[in-house]
Every structure is written in structure tokens, then in C-alpha cells.
Enzyme design. Structure first.
Site, mmCIF file in Angstrom:
data_model
loop_
_atom_site.group_PDB
_atom_site.id
_atom_site.type_symbol
_atom_site.label_atom_id
_atom_site.label_comp_id
_atom_site.label_asym_id
_atom_site.label_seq_id
_atom_site.Cartn_x
_atom_site.Cartn_y
_atom_site.Cartn_z
ATOM 1 N N GLU A 129 21.752 3.641 93.450
ATOM 2 C CA GLU A 129 20.758 4.323 94.640
ATOM 3 C C GLU A 129 21.722 5.420 94.823
ATOM 4 O OE1 GLU A 129 19.736 0.587 97.301
ATOM 5 O OE2 GLU A 129 21.734 1.139 97.458
ATOM 6 N N HIS A 137 19.100 -5.708 104.136
ATOM 7 C CA HIS A 137 20.194 -5.775 105.216
ATOM 8 C C HIS A 137 20.041 -6.670 106.361
ATOM 9 C CE1 HIS A 137 20.446 -1.248 103.878
ATOM 10 N NE2 HIS A 137 20.534 -1.819 102.831
ATOM 11 N N ARG A 189 9.604 4.123 105.731
ATOM 12 C CA ARG A 189 9.750 4.917 107.097
ATOM 13 C C ARG A 189 8.956 4.448 108.288
ATOM 14 N NH1 ARG A 189 11.446 8.155 102.982
ATOM 15 N NH2 ARG A 189 13.408 8.633 102.845
ATOM 16 N N HIS A 211 28.887 0.398 100.336
ATOM 17 C CA HIS A 211 29.030 -0.289 101.453
ATOM 18 C C HIS A 211 30.426 -1.080 101.610
ATOM 19 C CE1 HIS A 211 24.277 -0.274 101.632
ATOM 20 N NE2 HIS A 211 24.794 0.864 101.637
ATOM 21 N N HIS A 249 13.188 -3.821 98.150
ATOM 22 C CA HIS A 249 14.176 -3.461 99.111
ATOM 23 C C HIS A 249 13.400 -3.335 100.396
ATOM 24 C CE1 HIS A 249 17.286 -1.795 101.451
ATOM 25 N NE2 HIS A 249 18.149 -1.999 100.616
ATOM 26 N N HIS A 300 24.579 -3.167 93.925
ATOM 27 C CA HIS A 300 23.987 -1.666 94.066
ATOM 28 C C HIS A 300 25.416 -0.756 93.785
ATOM 29 C CE1 HIS A 300 20.671 -2.435 96.971
ATOM 30 N NE2 HIS A 300 20.127 -2.709 95.773
ATOM 31 N N TYR A 303 12.936 0.521 106.145
ATOM 32 C CA TYR A 303 14.074 0.807 107.013
ATOM 33 C C TYR A 303 13.906 0.363 108.352
ATOM 34 C CZ TYR A 303 15.228 4.369 103.389
ATOM 35 O OH TYR A 303 15.847 4.998 102.125
ATOM 36 N N HIS A 343 26.093 7.523 100.259
ATOM 37 C CA HIS A 343 26.185 7.384 98.704
ATOM 38 C C HIS A 343 26.580 8.540 98.117
ATOM 39 C CE1 HIS A 343 23.338 3.837 99.169
ATOM 40 N NE2 HIS A 343 23.986 3.705 100.021
ATOM 41 N N ASP A 374 26.901 -3.939 97.449
ATOM 42 C CA ASP A 374 26.829 -2.709 97.177
ATOM 43 C C ASP A 374 28.233 -2.026 97.147
ATOM 44 O OD1 ASP A 374 26.824 0.252 98.181
ATOM 45 O OD2 ASP A 374 24.402 -0.241 98.535
ATOM 46 N N GLU A 413 22.366 -7.978 101.685
ATOM 47 C CA GLU A 413 23.117 -7.163 101.116
ATOM 48 C C GLU A 413 24.340 -6.911 102.016
ATOM 49 O OE1 GLU A 413 21.186 -3.452 100.316
ATOM 50 O OE2 GLU A 413 22.930 -2.259 99.669
ATOM 51 N N ASP A 464 28.107 4.873 105.537
ATOM 52 C CA ASP A 464 27.082 4.416 104.551
ATOM 53 C C ASP A 464 26.509 5.719 103.981
ATOM 54 O OD1 ASP A 464 25.386 3.779 102.868
ATOM 55 O OD2 ASP A 464 23.862 2.607 104.546
HETATM 56 ZN ZN ZN Z 1 20.263 -1.348 100.793
HETATM 57 MN MN MN Z 2 22.341 -0.670 98.555
HETATM 58 MN MN MN Z 3 23.531 2.471 101.766
#
Ligand code: ZN
Ligand code: MN
Ligand code: MN
Length: 278
Positions: free
Chosen positions: A257, A106, A36, A179, A66, A213, A69, A228, A176, A142, A226
Site C-alpha cells: 500500500e 481495522h 470515502r 503500522h 479492504h 501489508h 474508511y 506509509h 501491516d 489489521e 500511520d
Molecule cells: Zn488497512
Molecule cells: Mn494496511
Molecule cells: Mn495505514
């Protein structure tokens, strides 16, 4: 079968290994740092050694990291773009140090500047990073949910990026399920799953697929959300996951995830996947 979760590195990176072992899965994914913030604390060599030792002791392979963000590899803002490029190089280097063979990223958002612009940015960033690092790490692109201005929500869009990268053998893809569903790839029936697989194979080539994912979707098919959900709940549904888990996707490393909430935790989702796979 290879299956695991995205796990926290709170306390120390090697704690992720303890968690995977305690919860009984054989692979996992981490953020190598706080995702973050922009600030990166250098890896502590003692922690790296502990991490590598534990990974080896428990035979955990392959590992995934990964990207954090904040980086946006498609950003039209120069300052954000250059910081993002730098972050990518740093994360690839951290993976090499940690012995993590795959980094998932991403493709970012073009912020209104258009897909062609965004694509040039992403390709430029990835080529720049790979020209600077020494090591075998593979970058997995991804697929995204297709929220406004986001890049890489279709196999064709990902393929156009792959085609611009000089270091093609360093590029993989992460699929994913949440996604994909949000971007309009139906995964609810056996036929729908097979159609998605055929499309992936035709456009990207199956050998590009390094990780799935495995996430449920709170949002509707083609809803571009998006969000999950737990395995079997949400809009992909129980049959959807049974079909996914009886397809060729089951041969690919699966990383969940899924949310951590009052409803379910990792163990329940893991149990569900094992049940659906039978
Ligand atoms: Zn991701
Ligand atoms: Mn993912
Ligand atoms: Mn996601």
C-alpha cells in the site's frame, strides 16, 4: 511468491485485474466501492461476471478486499456504530459475490470510551455480521499504528478481540509493517524481525496470519504515525525490508500500500521487493 498492490477499481471492478496483469503481480487488494462515502451502489452482475472470469483466467489467488474508511466498529456513537455494523455485513456479502476470500478491516477507535468498551463493540459487530451471512469469507483484523484511541495496535489487543468471536475459524490477521513499526514493533534488524515473528506466533498463532501489508514508514519507531513510505525508504530502511523479506513473512501473501507519487510508483517498489528477496 505471492505479491501485489492495493489497486483502484475506477471505471469497473474488473479493471483491477487488468492493472495487476499489466504491472506483473499475481495478487491484489481492492476497495469494492468508493471508500470515502457511506453510500453503497449494488454490484453490477455483469461486472461481477467479468471480474470473476478475468481472475480465473489469470489465476489470481488469493484476493483481498479492504473495508471502506468511514465505518468504525468500535464507535461509542450509536448511529455510527449501527451504520458500521451494516457496512461490515454488506462488505462481507460483496466479497462472497465477487469470490474474494479475505476482507481486511481495522478495529476502529473507541473515541475515548476505553478499550474494553471498544472491544465489546467490535466483537458484537463481527458476531452479528457472521450470523447474517452465508459464505466462506474470512475477516482479517489489521494491526494499527496506535494513534489516539485506536484499537488493535498490539498483538495482545487483537487476540482479546479474536477470543470474543464465536466464528473463530472465520478470523485471520493482517500484519501491516508500517503500522507495526509505528506501534513500537522494531523491524530493522534480523533479530528484531525474529522477535516480532515469535511474539506473533506466541500470542496469535502463525496460522492466523493471512496477509502482510508491506509498507515503509515515514514515522519513527513507536511514533504512532500511520504514514506509509516506499519500500526501503523511510525509517524501517533498506536493511529492515531485506530482513523482513528473508524471514517467514516472505511465505505470506504480500500486499503493498505504498504511495503513488513523483518519487516512485508501483513498478519501482515491486522491483525493489524482488531485489531484496534474492
Ligand atoms: Zn488497512
Ligand atoms: Mn494496511
Ligand atoms: Mn495505514
Amino acid at each position: 511468491m505471492k505479491i501485489g498492490f492495493h489497486v483502484s477499481i475506477a471505471g469497473s471492478i474488473d479493471k483491477a485485474v487488468d492493472k495487476a496483469v499489466a504491472e506483473d503481480y499475481n495478487i491484489f487488494q481492492i476497495f469494492t466501492r468508493n471508500p470515502r462515502v457511506w453510500r453503497v451502489t449494488p454490484l453490477n452482475p455483469l461486472e461481477v461476471e467479468k471480474f470473476r472470469k478475468k481472475v480465473k483466467r489469470y489465476g489470481i489467488h488469493p484476493l483481498f478486499a479492504h473495508m471502506p474508511y468511514l465505518p468504525n466498529l468500535a464507535s461509542s456513537r450509536d448511529s455510527v456504530y449501527s451504520r458500521s455494523m451494516e457496512s461490515l455485513t454488506i462488505e462481507l456479502e460483496r466479497c462472497i459475490k465477487l469470490g474474494i476470500p479475505y476482507l481486511v478491516t481495522h478495529l476502529g477507535s473507541h473515541l475515548g470510551a476505553g478499550k474494553a468498551f471498544g472491544r465489546r463493540r467490535i466483537i458484537g459487530a463481527i458476531n452479528d455480521s457472521f450470523s447474517k451471512i452465508k459464505g466462506e469469507v474470512i475477516l482479517c483484523l489489521e494491526n494499527t499504528a496506535g494513534t489516539r484511541n485506536s484499537m488493535g495496535s498490539s498483538f495482545e489487543d487483537i487476540k482479546k478481540v479474536v477470543d470474543g468471536i464465536i466464528y473463530s475459524d472465520r478470523i485471520g490477521v493482517c500484519f501491516d509493517t508500517c503500522h507495526a513499526f509505528a506501534a513500537g514493533y522494531d523491524l530493522r534488524t534480523e533479530q528484531a524481525v525474529n522477535t516480532v515473528i515469535e511474539k506473533f506466533e506466541e500470542v496469535l498463532g502463525w496460522e492466523r496470519l493471512k496477509v502482510v501489508h508491506l509498507n515503509g514508514s515515514k514515522g519513527e519507531l513507536n511514533g504512532h504515525k500511520d504514514r506509509h513510505e516506499h519500500i526501503g525508504l523511510g525509517k524501517i530502511g533498506m536493511d529492515g525490508f531485506r530482513n523482513i523479506l528473508h524471514s517467514r513473512f516472505r511465505e505470506i501473501p504480500l500486499i503493498l500500500e505504498t504511495p503513488l507519487d513523483e518519487e516512485k510508483q508501483n513498478l519501482e517498489n515491486l522491483k525493489k521487493v524482488r531485489e531484496l528477496m534474492r
